[in-house]
Design a protein around this motif. Sequence first.
Motif, PDB file in Angstrom:
ATOM      1  N   SER A   4      17.705  -6.254  -2.680  1.00  0.00           N
ATOM      2  CA  SER A   4      16.320  -6.296  -3.144  1.00  0.00           C
ATOM      3  C   SER A   4      15.451  -5.452  -2.229  1.00  0.00           C
ATOM      4  CB  SER A   4      15.813  -7.743  -3.186  1.00  0.00           C
ATOM      5  OG  SER A   4      16.598  -8.523  -4.070  1.00  0.00           O
ATOM      6  N   LEU A   5      14.244  -5.165  -2.694  1.00  0.00           N
ATOM      7  CA  LEU A   5      13.340  -4.265  -1.964  1.00  0.00           C
ATOM      8  C   LEU A   5      11.989  -4.946  -1.772  1.00  0.00           C
ATOM      9  CD1 LEU A   5      13.058  -1.344  -0.809  1.00  0.00           C
ATOM     10  CD2 LEU A   5      12.165  -0.680  -3.051  1.00  0.00           C
ATOM     11  N   LEU A   6      11.484  -4.900  -0.542  1.00  0.00           N
ATOM     12  CA  LEU A   6      10.168  -5.443  -0.208  1.00  0.00           C
ATOM     13  C   LEU A   6       9.212  -4.301   0.100  1.00  0.00           C
ATOM     14  CD1 LEU A   6       8.149  -7.684   0.690  1.00  0.00           C
ATOM     15  CD2 LEU A   6       9.218  -7.559   2.963  1.00  0.00           C
ATOM     16  N   ASP A   7       8.053  -4.301  -0.544  1.00  0.00           N
ATOM     17  CA  ASP A   7       7.031  -3.285  -0.305  1.00  0.00           C
ATOM     18  C   ASP A   7       5.766  -3.955   0.215  1.00  0.00           C
ATOM     19  OD1 ASP A   7       6.063  -0.357  -0.910  1.00  0.00           O
ATOM     20  OD2 ASP A   7       4.496  -1.707  -1.652  1.00  0.00           O
ATOM     21  N   ARG A   8       5.198  -3.400   1.282  1.00  0.00           N
ATOM     22  CA  ARG A   8       4.027  -4.020   1.906  1.00  0.00           C
ATOM     23  C   ARG A   8       2.714  -3.292   1.572  1.00  0.00           C
ATOM     24  NH1 ARG A   8       7.847  -4.166   6.323  1.00  0.00           N
ATOM     25  NH2 ARG A   8       8.555  -6.309   6.698  1.00  0.00           N
ATOM     26  N   SER A   9       2.740  -2.370   0.639  1.00  0.00           N
ATOM     27  CA  SER A   9       1.519  -1.643   0.261  1.00  0.00           C
ATOM     28  C   SER A   9       0.848  -1.016   1.482  1.00  0.00           C
ATOM     29  CB  SER A   9       0.525  -2.565  -0.458  1.00  0.00           C
ATOM     30  OG  SER A   9       1.085  -3.103  -1.620  1.00  0.00           O
ATOM     31  N   ARG A  10       1.642  -0.273   2.257  1.00  0.00           N
ATOM     32  CA  ARG A  10       1.136   0.339   3.484  1.00  0.00           C
ATOM     33  C   ARG A  10       0.182   1.483   3.164  1.00  0.00           C
ATOM     34  NH1 ARG A  10       0.301   0.110   7.573  1.00  0.00           N
ATOM     35  NH2 ARG A  10       1.756   0.783   9.186  1.00  0.00           N
ATOM     36  N   THR A  11      -0.930   1.493   3.870  1.00  0.00           N
ATOM     37  CA  THR A  11      -1.892   2.576   3.745  1.00  0.00           C
ATOM     38  C   THR A  11      -1.468   3.745   4.635  1.00  0.00           C
ATOM     39  OG1 THR A  11      -3.287   1.636   5.491  1.00  0.00           O
ATOM     40  CG2 THR A  11      -3.755   0.981   3.218  1.00  0.00           C
ATOM     41  N   ARG A  12      -2.027   4.915   4.353  1.00  0.00           N
ATOM     42  CA  ARG A  12      -1.671   6.132   5.091  1.00  0.00           C
ATOM     43  C   ARG A  12      -2.922   6.919   5.443  1.00  0.00           C
ATOM     44  NH1 ARG A  12       2.424   4.807   1.773  1.00  0.00           N
ATOM     45  NH2 ARG A  12       4.561   5.284   2.465  1.00  0.00           N
ATOM     46  N   GLY A  20      -6.632   2.394  -2.054  1.00  0.00           N
ATOM     47  CA  GLY A  20      -6.184   2.087  -3.402  1.00  0.00           C
ATOM     48  C   GLY A  20      -4.924   2.829  -3.791  1.00  0.00           C
ATOM     49  N   ASP A  21      -4.729   4.009  -3.200  1.00  0.00           N
ATOM     50  CA  ASP A  21      -3.511   4.762  -3.478  1.00  0.00           C
ATOM     51  C   ASP A  21      -2.267   3.980  -3.065  1.00  0.00           C
ATOM     52  OD1 ASP A  21      -4.912   6.928  -4.500  1.00  0.00           O
ATOM     53  OD2 ASP A  21      -5.041   7.929  -2.555  1.00  0.00           O
ATOM     54  N   ALA A  22      -2.400   3.164  -2.033  1.00  0.00           N
ATOM     55  CA  ALA A  22      -1.259   2.376  -1.570  1.00  0.00           C
ATOM     56  C   ALA A  22      -0.785   1.400  -2.642  1.00  0.00           C
ATOM     57  CB  ALA A  22      -1.625   1.621  -0.290  1.00  0.00           C
ATOM     58  N   LEU A  23      -1.718   0.855  -3.399  1.00  0.00           N
ATOM     59  CA  LEU A  23      -1.337  -0.069  -4.469  1.00  0.00           C
ATOM     60  C   LEU A  23      -0.639   0.667  -5.596  1.00  0.00           C
ATOM     61  CD1 LEU A  23      -4.563  -2.270  -4.583  1.00  0.00           C
ATOM     62  CD2 LEU A  23      -2.409  -2.736  -3.386  1.00  0.00           C
ATOM     63  N   GLY A  24      -1.147   1.845  -5.932  1.00  0.00           N
ATOM     64  CA  GLY A  24      -0.474   2.655  -6.949  1.00  0.00           C
ATOM     65  C   GLY A  24       0.925   3.035  -6.524  1.00  0.00           C
ATOM     66  N   HIS A  25       1.097   3.326  -5.234  1.00  0.00           N
ATOM     67  CA  HIS A  25       2.427   3.647  -4.743  1.00  0.00           C
ATOM     68  C   HIS A  25       3.356   2.443  -4.830  1.00  0.00           C
ATOM     69  CE1 HIS A  25       5.317   4.422  -1.242  1.00  0.00           C
ATOM     70  NE2 HIS A  25       5.715   5.148  -2.255  1.00  0.00           N
ATOM     71  N   SER A  26       2.831   1.249  -4.590  1.00  0.00           N
ATOM     72  CA  SER A  26       3.659   0.049  -4.715  1.00  0.00           C
ATOM     73  C   SER A  26       4.203  -0.085  -6.140  1.00  0.00           C
ATOM     74  CB  SER A  26       2.858  -1.202  -4.343  1.00  0.00           C
ATOM     75  OG  SER A  26       2.555  -1.216  -2.968  1.00  0.00           O
ATOM     76  N   VAL A  27       3.349   0.160  -7.123  1.00  0.00           N
ATOM     77  CA  VAL A  27       3.796   0.083  -8.516  1.00  0.00           C
ATOM     78  C   VAL A  27       4.855   1.160  -8.779  1.00  0.00           C
ATOM     79  CG1 VAL A  27       3.091   0.267 -10.924  1.00  0.00           C
ATOM     80  CG2 VAL A  27       1.605  -0.910  -9.278  1.00  0.00           C
ATOM     81  N   GLU A  28       4.614   2.375  -8.312  1.00  0.00           N
ATOM     82  CA  GLU A  28       5.594   3.455  -8.492  1.00  0.00           C
ATOM     83  C   GLU A  28       6.916   3.110  -7.824  1.00  0.00           C
ATOM     84  OE1 GLU A  28       3.819   6.933  -6.880  1.00  0.00           O
ATOM     85  OE2 GLU A  28       2.118   6.921  -8.285  1.00  0.00           O
ATOM     86  N   HIS A  47      -4.197 -10.131   5.011  1.00  0.00           N
ATOM     87  CA  HIS A  47      -5.645 -10.202   4.798  1.00  0.00           C
ATOM     88  C   HIS A  47      -6.396  -9.475   5.918  1.00  0.00           C
ATOM     89  CE1 HIS A  47      -5.232 -13.062   1.501  1.00  0.00           C
ATOM     90  NE2 HIS A  47      -4.354 -13.710   2.248  1.00  0.00           N
ATOM     91  N   GLY A  48      -7.322  -8.598   5.513  1.00  0.00           N
ATOM     92  CA  GLY A  48      -8.176  -7.927   6.482  1.00  0.00           C
ATOM     93  C   GLY A  48      -7.437  -6.986   7.401  1.00  0.00           C
ATOM     94  N   VAL A  49      -6.303  -6.424   6.944  1.00  0.00           N
ATOM     95  CA  VAL A  49      -5.488  -5.533   7.775  1.00  0.00           C
ATOM     96  C   VAL A  49      -5.669  -4.100   7.281  1.00  0.00           C
ATOM     97  CG1 VAL A  49      -3.164  -5.003   8.571  1.00  0.00           C
ATOM     98  CG2 VAL A  49      -3.825  -7.385   8.183  1.00  0.00           C
ATOM     99  N   PRO A  50      -6.174  -3.178   8.104  1.00  0.00           N
ATOM    100  CA  PRO A  50      -6.392  -1.803   7.640  1.00  0.00           C
ATOM    101  C   PRO A  50      -5.123  -1.104   7.167  1.00  0.00           C
ATOM    102  CG  PRO A  50      -7.537  -2.187   9.715  1.00  0.00           C
ATOM    103  CD  PRO A  50      -6.664  -3.376   9.474  1.00  0.00           C
ATOM    104  N   GLY A  51      -3.982  -1.507   7.700  1.00  0.00           N
ATOM    105  CA  GLY A  51      -2.738  -0.840   7.340  1.00  0.00           C
ATOM    106  C   GLY A  51      -2.062  -1.374   6.101  1.00  0.00           C
ATOM    107  N   VAL A  52      -2.613  -2.427   5.487  1.00  0.00           N
ATOM    108  CA  VAL A  52      -1.986  -3.049   4.314  1.00  0.00           C
ATOM    109  C   VAL A  52      -3.045  -3.270   3.248  1.00  0.00           C
ATOM    110  CG1 VAL A  52      -0.681  -5.021   3.440  1.00  0.00           C
ATOM    111  CG2 VAL A  52      -0.267  -4.199   5.770  1.00  0.00           C
ATOM    112  N   ALA A  53      -2.789  -2.774   2.034  1.00  0.00           N
ATOM    113  CA  ALA A  53      -3.796  -2.837   0.977  1.00  0.00           C
ATOM    114  C   ALA A  53      -3.707  -4.104   0.140  1.00  0.00           C
ATOM    115  CB  ALA A  53      -3.668  -1.619   0.062  1.00  0.00           C
ATOM    116  N   SER A  54      -2.595  -4.813   0.194  1.00  0.00           N
ATOM    117  CA  SER A  54      -2.391  -5.945  -0.717  1.00  0.00           C
ATOM    118  C   SER A  54      -2.684  -7.279  -0.041  1.00  0.00           C
ATOM    119  CB  SER A  54      -0.945  -5.963  -1.232  1.00  0.00           C
ATOM    120  OG  SER A  54      -0.704  -7.145  -1.985  1.00  0.00           O
ATOM    121  N   GLY A  55      -3.687  -7.977  -0.564  1.00  0.00           N
ATOM    122  CA  GLY A  55      -3.962  -9.333  -0.122  1.00  0.00           C
ATOM    123  C   GLY A  55      -3.741 -10.348  -1.220  1.00  0.00           C
TER     124      GLY A  55
END
Length: 324
Positions: A4-12, A20-28, A47-55
């Motif tokens: 299985s694969l875990l994605d953390r919606s990491r921002t760049r 918001g691009d991080a969330l689109g990448h998670s879907v892709e 929550h409230g983490v600049p490096g992670v878009a998904s709360g």
Amino acid sequence: MRLSLLDRSRTRTGPDVSEGDALGHSVERGVAAERLGYGRFWVAEHHGVPGVASGAPAVLLAAVGAATSTIRIGSGGVMLPNHQPFVVAEQFRMLAALHPGRVDLGVGRSVGFTAPVRKVLRRGTEEPDTFAEDVVELRDLLEDAGAVTVRPAGVGPVPVSVLATGRGLEVAARLGLPVVAGGPVLAEPDAGERLAAYRRSFVPHRGSTSHLTVSLDVLVADTDAEARELALPEVWAMVRSRRTGVFGPLEPVADIRAQDWDAQDTARVERGLDAVVAGNARTVRRRLDELVERTGADELLVSGSTHDRDALAASDAEVAALLR
């Protein structure tokens, strides 16, 4: 071996990149995971983490589920202390109705990383630990054994797993639930004994059997050195957070290498890179085989992050091919 694969919606970082691009990448990435043959695609809650878009895992899973058709989708995980069990049950029942037979619910016990986040989540440091009781309440609600019927009803089961930190292994065994173990749990000297104890002390619930998922960071490239460079942005973000208290977006490798490192930074980076299963295909396969032998894992939940999205996609494909 289920993969299985875990994605953390990491921002760049980057001039044309939004959170918001991080969330689109998670879907892709979820769409690609289905095509590559992964069994499940999980998303995280921070929550409230600049490096992670998904709360909000349930919201993101709705989008991933709509873009896919066969892969199981789940949370790795919903942090139960931040939510009422009834609300979580409603969210995942709705997901199960929208995506029948495909939804899993992983729950953890972590609260906000910083004091301001804990405050807005209404979580004090002195509050009693009710995690085990909350898991039981949540499971009862999903099994229609609670005080209130969760709607929509009649949508089929939503399997619950426990993310193991601290007492998580013991809670999962006592409640007859699958467990996900990774990070600090695997690094402990007595990890093998603790994982074996989970199986020995497992109390079946409605015919359940023990199931151990091992979660770890995995990155594959043409050479071991290239793979370690891919792992550097994630490791660097963690190293910097220990100095600044802020877990930031992923930076390009070249930008990281151009910064000034002191001896402590260098030592922490090397330790962090050593903890990642990073290498060429042969190296990674050997290390994964050793890990499965040591832990007796039933499933691997792999994650990996790097600034270069194309390199990350290639790594995901290589991992899937290794264990196909």
